[in-house]
Scaffold this active site. Structure first.
Site, PDB file in Angstrom:
ATOM      1  N   GLY A 133       0.842  -5.209   1.301  1.00  0.00           N
ATOM      2  CA  GLY A 133      -0.183  -5.323   0.274  1.00  0.00           C
ATOM      3  C   GLY A 133       0.245  -6.138  -0.923  1.00  0.00           C
ATOM      4  O   GLY A 133      -0.589  -6.751  -1.608  1.00  0.00           O
ATOM      5  N   ASN A 178       3.736  -7.432   6.903  1.00  0.00           N
ATOM      6  CA  ASN A 178       4.579  -6.812   7.937  1.00  0.00           C
ATOM      7  C   ASN A 178       3.990  -5.515   8.490  1.00  0.00           C
ATOM      8  O   ASN A 178       4.713  -4.639   8.953  1.00  0.00           O
ATOM      9  CB  ASN A 178       5.977  -6.550   7.384  1.00  0.00           C
ATOM     10  CG  ASN A 178       5.965  -5.565   6.217  1.00  0.00           C
ATOM     11  OD1 ASN A 178       5.064  -5.595   5.382  1.00  0.00           O
ATOM     12  ND2 ASN A 178       6.971  -4.703   6.157  1.00  0.00           N
ATOM     13  N   GLU A 179       2.665  -5.395   8.449  1.00  0.00           N
ATOM     14  CA  GLU A 179       2.015  -4.140   8.834  1.00  0.00           C
ATOM     15  C   GLU A 179       2.369  -3.666  10.238  1.00  0.00           C
ATOM     16  O   GLU A 179       2.515  -2.451  10.465  1.00  0.00           O
ATOM     17  CB  GLU A 179       0.486  -4.284   8.706  1.00  0.00           C
ATOM     18  CG  GLU A 179      -0.058  -4.141   7.299  1.00  0.00           C
ATOM     19  CD  GLU A 179       0.168  -5.366   6.431  1.00  0.00           C
ATOM     20  OE1 GLU A 179      -0.185  -5.325   5.246  1.00  0.00           O
ATOM     21  OE2 GLU A 179       0.708  -6.380   6.939  1.00  0.00           O
ATOM     22  N   LEU A 181       0.822  -1.206   0.000  1.00  0.00           N
ATOM     23  CA  LEU A 181       0.000   0.000   0.000  1.00  0.00           C
ATOM     24  C   LEU A 181       0.859   1.260   0.000  1.00  0.00           C
ATOM     25  O   LEU A 181       1.879   1.336   0.691  1.00  0.00           O
ATOM     26  CB  LEU A 181      -0.926   0.018   1.219  1.00  0.00           C
ATOM     27  CG  LEU A 181      -1.870  -1.179   1.385  1.00  0.00           C
ATOM     28  CD1 LEU A 181      -2.797  -0.940   2.572  1.00  0.00           C
ATOM     29  CD2 LEU A 181      -2.664  -1.443   0.124  1.00  0.00           C
TER      30      LEU A 181
END
Length: 303
Positions: free
Chosen positions: A154, A178-179, A109
């Protein structure tokens, strides 16, 4: 109807698809008219290139949004329109997704779509992310991710939404959700897709720690299905597609729907709630501060 009009308009899609052909709905959810309008207003150079071979029924979609194929609102809108066009074509049975950018499949993202943006903008962006996932995860086509570079966050979601994943065997590449490393949280449908791919416990550890896996480890946990030399990723994907297309479409499609429908229904019945949760979360001062710190870190790396 707005989407269908756009898809049939040659000038609207000029440069987006290299092959036009007849369309059929296949019963899929259409791209939001808002996304079509967004694409018309903001798209300049194509971020997606599609080559469709009618003789094989297979399309190759190349992401070409420098430098790292970030999933911006423009990119996602173009992606959804291109995927919808292929989905509507009865002669298109398979889709291979890969990258034209060196060393990266997709970096995930676009943080700039979430940083210091209005709640309204964040909401439209999140609807586009939802649409991208729904397009891939519910597709009647056979979808293969030809992962020829790193694929975090994303980019990983896009990969695991496909039916099969082939990754370049390069230890410098990585893949994973890995957010949490960015101070944000993967939503429930990211989590559910990961669970459906690698299992509950592996997902729990991976999401809490924000783990990125090298290709070898990704293969071990089932995050990818096959590793090949980097220069053979697309060739292998094409060969693998032949095996999948040997299965009668109706049997494969019904089986796929049976496996994925509960996960899809969970989002489709809660889309607005999910959007509102995301907007409320991402616009918090503490989250904006985390994003800002991450951006500063990126600037220092480039420097």
């Amino acid at each position: 109807m707005a989407l269908r009009t756009a898809l049939r308009n040659k000038s609207t899609l000029s440069g987006l698809l290299s092959q036009r052909s007849s369309c059929s709905t296949h019963g899929r959810v259409c791209v939001s008219p808002v996304l079509v309008a967004q694409w018309r207003n903001n798209s300049t150079s194509p971020k997606i290139k599609v080559d469709f071979d009618q003789s094989t029924g297979v399309a190759v979609m190349r992401m070409q949004s420098p430098p790292v194929n970030s999933l911006s609102l423009d990119f996602l809108t173009e992606f959804c329109i291109a995927t919808e066009k292929l989905e509507m074509d009865k002669s298109c049975r398979g889709l291979i997704i890969t990258s034209s950018q060196p060393k990266v499949f997709s970096a995930g993202l676009d943080i700039m779509e979430m940083y210091r943006k209005s709640p309204e903008h964040c909401g439209e962006f999140w609807k586009a992310v939802q649409e991208m996932w729904l397009k891939l995860y519910s597709s009647n086509m056979v979808t293969i991710a030809a992962i020829n570079g790193s694929s975090p966050a994303g980019g990983c979601l896009m990969s695991i939404a496909c039916d099969y994943r082939i990754m370049a065997d390069n230890p410098r590449y990585s893949i994973g959700l890995n957010e949490t490393q960015l101070g944000i949280v993967a939503p429930f449908w990211f989590k559910d897709t990961m669970i459906n791919t690698v299992g509950h416990r592996t997902t729990e550890i991976a999401l809490e720690l924000g783990l990125l896996y090298n290709p070898s480890d990704a293969l071990k946990i089932g995050l990818v299905d096959q590793l090949v030399p980097e220069d053979q990723v697309l060739t292998t994907a094409t060969q693998t597609m032949t095996k999948w297309l040997a299965i009668p479409d109706h049997a494969r499609q019904i089986t796929k729907s049976m496996m994925r429908k509960p996960t899809i229904d969970k989002l489709t019945s809660n889309r607005e709630t999910d959007v509102q949760y995301f907007v409320n979360f991402i616009t918090k001062d503490s989250i904006q501060k985390s994003l800002g710190m991450y951006l500063e870190m990126l600037k220092k790396r480039k420097g």
